[in-house]
Design a protein around this motif. Structure first.
Motif, PDB file in Angstrom:
ATOM      1  N   GLU A  61     -15.773  16.890  16.866  1.00  0.00           N
ATOM      2  CA  GLU A  61     -15.045  16.607  15.628  1.00  0.00           C
ATOM      3  C   GLU A  61     -13.581  16.266  15.915  1.00  0.00           C
ATOM      4  N   GLU A 224     -22.660  27.888  14.931  1.00  0.00           N
ATOM      5  CA  GLU A 224     -22.075  26.887  14.043  1.00  0.00           C
ATOM      6  C   GLU A 224     -21.530  25.707  14.843  1.00  0.00           C
ATOM      7  N   SER A 225     -20.909  25.991  15.980  1.00  0.00           N
ATOM      8  CA  SER A 225     -20.386  24.910  16.827  1.00  0.00           C
ATOM      9  C   SER A 225     -21.510  24.020  17.335  1.00  0.00           C
ATOM     10  N   ARG A 228     -22.846  21.892  14.428  1.00  0.00           N
ATOM     11  CA  ARG A 228     -21.918  20.845  14.015  1.00  0.00           C
ATOM     12  C   ARG A 228     -21.856  19.719  15.046  1.00  0.00           C
ATOM     13  N   GLU A 231     -24.806  17.645  14.149  1.00  0.00           N
ATOM     14  CA  GLU A 231     -24.597  16.976  12.860  1.00  0.00           C
ATOM     15  C   GLU A 231     -23.620  15.815  12.978  1.00  0.00           C
ATOM     16  N   ALA A 232     -22.656  15.943  13.892  1.00  0.00           N
ATOM     17  CA  ALA A 232     -21.656  14.891  14.069  1.00  0.00           C
ATOM     18  C   ALA A 232     -22.218  13.675  14.802  1.00  0.00           C
TER      19      ALA A 232
END
Length: 264
Positions: A61, A224-225, A228, A231-232
């Protein structure tokens, strides 16, 4: 051997201080959950300045990571990955065989690329109780040089010959340590976003300077990392998940880094 130092015409290293309390972070690598957890602890401590020792956005991110640091009392030195983003985005290098090379520039706005380009190669902060402290990514002579807990005194003396500060803070190897070598103090705060350690997954590493050096750890939700990153659409999401949940040991990384000496 190519040394990657200051940009052509970059000028002298910026200087700050004197400051009583400085938070030192490094190698965030676009890991937002880890960065947010560390910043929450830093905020509660009321520090005067945050110093980041390079490799801020090369991760899942980038844009959000840049914006978090941009809006804080923070200064950053340029890491080899920050340099890579600028070079790729501005057509100064061709994408290599790393999966992220063609993907990463598109994850940065023009403002983010400019922010990375304006980072100095190195900077100095006067810290109460410690004196002048030199911050860089790899070493004071190259953003790709590996400084570890086992770096020989002879090489450390060579890499630090161009600077006068007695405390030199580096990142790049993702290893947290504080040692005396070649008559100086060599410190690495460890990596916030992608540390190499024996501790439990979901640990971010950083340091607090003033009046001495305090090595710190912060827990966060590593699941969570990992989620994500996928998801990214990060092309390296599977590799990052492996490194976050089953990282190499400090001894393995130290041996590998000392064998390379320079790593981009």
């Amino acid at each position: 051997m190519t040394l990657h130092g200051p940009w052509p015409g970059e000028g002298a290293a910026p200087r700050y201080g004197a400051l009583a309390k400085v938070a030192v972070i490094a190698d965030v690598h676009g890991n937002i959950p880890a960065l947010e957890a560390v910043l929450a602890e830093i905020d509660a401590l009321g520090v005067d300045l945050i110093v980041h020792c390079g490799d801020l956005t090369w991760g899942p991110e980038p844009e959000r990571t840049f914006k978090l640091l941009r809006d804080l009392p923070a200064v950053c030195v340029r890491g080899n990955a920050d340099r890579a983003v600028v070079e790729l985005a501005r057509g100064l290098r061709e994408p290599g065989d790393r999966p992220r090379d063609p993907w990463m520039p598109g994850q940065h706005s023009e403002e983010a690329v400019a922010y990375l380009a304006e980072m100095p190669f190195t900077l100095v902060v006067e810290v109460t109780g410690l004196g002048a402290v030199r911050f860089c990514h790899g070493s004071p002579r190259s953003d790709t040089e590996c400084v570890t807990p086992a770096t020989p005194a002879e090489r450390f003396e060579e890499l630090s010959a161009s600077v006068s500060e007695q405390i030199i803070v580096t990142g790049h190897t993702h290893l947290q340590f504080d040692r005396r070598v070649a008559g100086r103090r060599s410190v690495n705060p460890g990596s916030v976003g992608l540390p190499y350690h024996e501790g439990p997954p979901g640990t971010a590493y950083w340091a607090l300077f003033g009046p001495d050096v305090e090595l710190r750890q912060t827990r966060y939700d590593v699941s969570e990392s990992v989620a994500r990153a996928h998801e990214a659409g990060d092309p390296s999401a599977d590799t990052i998940a492996q490194l976050l949940t089953k990282p190499p040991t400090s001894a393995e990384v130290t041996a590998h880094a000392e064998g390379l000496v320079f790593s981009d």
